[in-house]
Design a protein around this motif. Structure first.
Motif, PDB file in Angstrom:
ATOM      1  N   TRP A 225      -7.628  24.872  -1.300  1.00  0.00           N
ATOM      2  CA  TRP A 225      -7.491  25.311   0.094  1.00  0.00           C
ATOM      3  C   TRP A 225      -6.036  25.461   0.507  1.00  0.00           C
ATOM      4  N   ARG A 226      -5.129  24.687  -0.150  1.00  0.00           N
ATOM      5  CA  ARG A 226      -3.695  24.815   0.139  1.00  0.00           C
ATOM      6  C   ARG A 226      -3.029  25.811  -0.795  1.00  0.00           C
ATOM      7  N   GLY A 228      -4.249  28.448  -2.457  1.00  0.00           N
ATOM      8  CA  GLY A 228      -4.569  29.859  -2.261  1.00  0.00           C
ATOM      9  C   GLY A 228      -3.628  30.538  -1.277  1.00  0.00           C
ATOM     10  N   ALA A 256     -10.277  30.604  -3.810  1.00  0.00           N
ATOM     11  CA  ALA A 256     -11.159  30.555  -2.641  1.00  0.00           C
ATOM     12  C   ALA A 256     -12.576  30.100  -3.006  1.00  0.00           C
ATOM     13  N   TRP A 258     -13.262  27.563  -4.449  1.00  0.00           N
ATOM     14  CA  TRP A 258     -13.245  26.103  -4.343  1.00  0.00           C
ATOM     15  C   TRP A 258     -12.950  25.634  -2.918  1.00  0.00           C
ATOM     16  N   ASP A 259     -12.989  26.533  -1.950  1.00  0.00           N
ATOM     17  CA  ASP A 259     -12.619  26.156  -0.586  1.00  0.00           C
ATOM     18  C   ASP A 259     -13.484  25.036  -0.021  1.00  0.00           C
ATOM     19  N   ASP A 260     -14.718  24.909  -0.496  1.00  0.00           N
ATOM     20  CA  ASP A 260     -15.633  23.920   0.085  1.00  0.00           C
ATOM     21  C   ASP A 260     -15.492  22.534  -0.539  1.00  0.00           C
ATOM     22  N   LYS A 262     -12.454  20.809  -0.454  1.00  0.00           N
ATOM     23  CA  LYS A 262     -11.133  20.410   0.021  1.00  0.00           C
ATOM     24  C   LYS A 262     -10.900  18.911  -0.136  1.00  0.00           C
TER      25      LYS A 262
END
Length: 279
Positions: A225-226, A228, A256, A258-260, A262
């Motif tokens: 999340w950081r 990307g 993105a 892996w955004d979920d 965090k």
């Protein structure tokens, strides 16, 4: 010796730890609790930061303000500061491209003295010692070197030109973060064909190969999340230099997925690779 009051904006895992190091040579280190999460409150408490209730109070009391926040928020945060005509030293230490750093400097000057900063390395805890690269007015960068003298943060000045520190940070991130992403893709492909153990063995014959550390993939996923947005910033910097940004755009798009997850410290290699394989 100068004992300035420091204000830290958005004390995340890096910002809070850097602020705690600054406290060694500062009169106090302030942060603004308005609108912040319970996690931020816990971090600030853990690192012994002093809470103030409003941003104007933090700015009125601070000689030096350090901005360490997610890249996308950097300019909005600087605009909030500009409204209050801050007159101290503003350290723009976010992972943003040099052109954005210059825009922030133009926004805050001549009222504030802006220093470009870039942190390379892990947060200064448990023996880690990141380098804070600086560029900007000599008097201000010297003051920051003194602020972090004798601490786990190594402050190093690159010159007076705004943008140099940001450029070095993103140049390093271009390799460091993308190479770890390539590990995830390589291990994922090898696992699909049942040769992931063999891949690790092949890589182990070479020194300092990230392929020999596939467990790092889960850490990459938790930080996606950081990372990307940071690679998107680096892509902007490449494009500005006439270089092709497509690989970093693609890397940011891959992250993105892996955004979920965090900051998920419990994520396993298998979980991370399974999520990477799902659109």
């Amino acid at each position: 010796m100068d004992q300035p009051t420091i204000g830290i904006l958005h004390p995340g895992s890096m910002g809070a730890a850097v602020a705690a190091c600054a406290a060694t040579n500062a009169a106090s280190v302030l942060w603004c609790e308005a609108g912040r999460s319970t996690a931020s409150v816990a971090r600030a408490t853990q690192f012994g930061l002093t809470a103030v209730t409003t941003l104007p109070e933090l700015l009125d009391r601070s000689d030096i303000v350090i901005s360490l926040c997610p890249p996308a928020a950097a300019e909005d945060l600087a605009r909030d500061i500009a409204v209050h005509n801050f007159t101290g030293v503003y350290v723009e230490a976010n992972a943003i491209n040099p052109e954005r750093t210059k825009r922030i400097a133009e926004l805050l000057e001549p009222t504030a003295t802006v220093v470009d900063g870039g942190v390379v390395g892990s947060p200064p805890v448990r023996g880690k010692s990141p380098v804070l690269y600086l560029s900007g007015p000599a008097a201000a960068t010297s003051r920051l070197e003194a602020l972090f003298a004798g601490t786990a943060v190594q402050a190093t000045t690159l010159g007076r030109e705004i943008g140099k520190a940001s450029a070095l940070k993103l140049s390093y991130a271009t390799f460091q973060k993308t190479s770890r992403l390539l590990v995830a893709l390589a291990v994922g492909m090898a696992r699909e064909h049942g040769v992931d153990q063999e891949l690790t063995e092949v890589a182990s014959r070479r020194t300092e190969s990230y392929l020999a550390e596939p467990e790092y993939v889960a850490k990459t996923a938790a930080r996606a999340w950081r990372w990307g947005p940071e690679l998107d910033e680096a892509a902007d910097a490449l494009a500005a230099a006439g270089l092709p940004p497509e690989m970093l755009r693609a890397a940011a798009s891959t992250l993105a997925r892996w955004d979920d997850v965090k900051d998920d410290g419990e994520l396993t290699l298998t979980d991370a690779l399974d999520r990477l394989a799902r659109p």
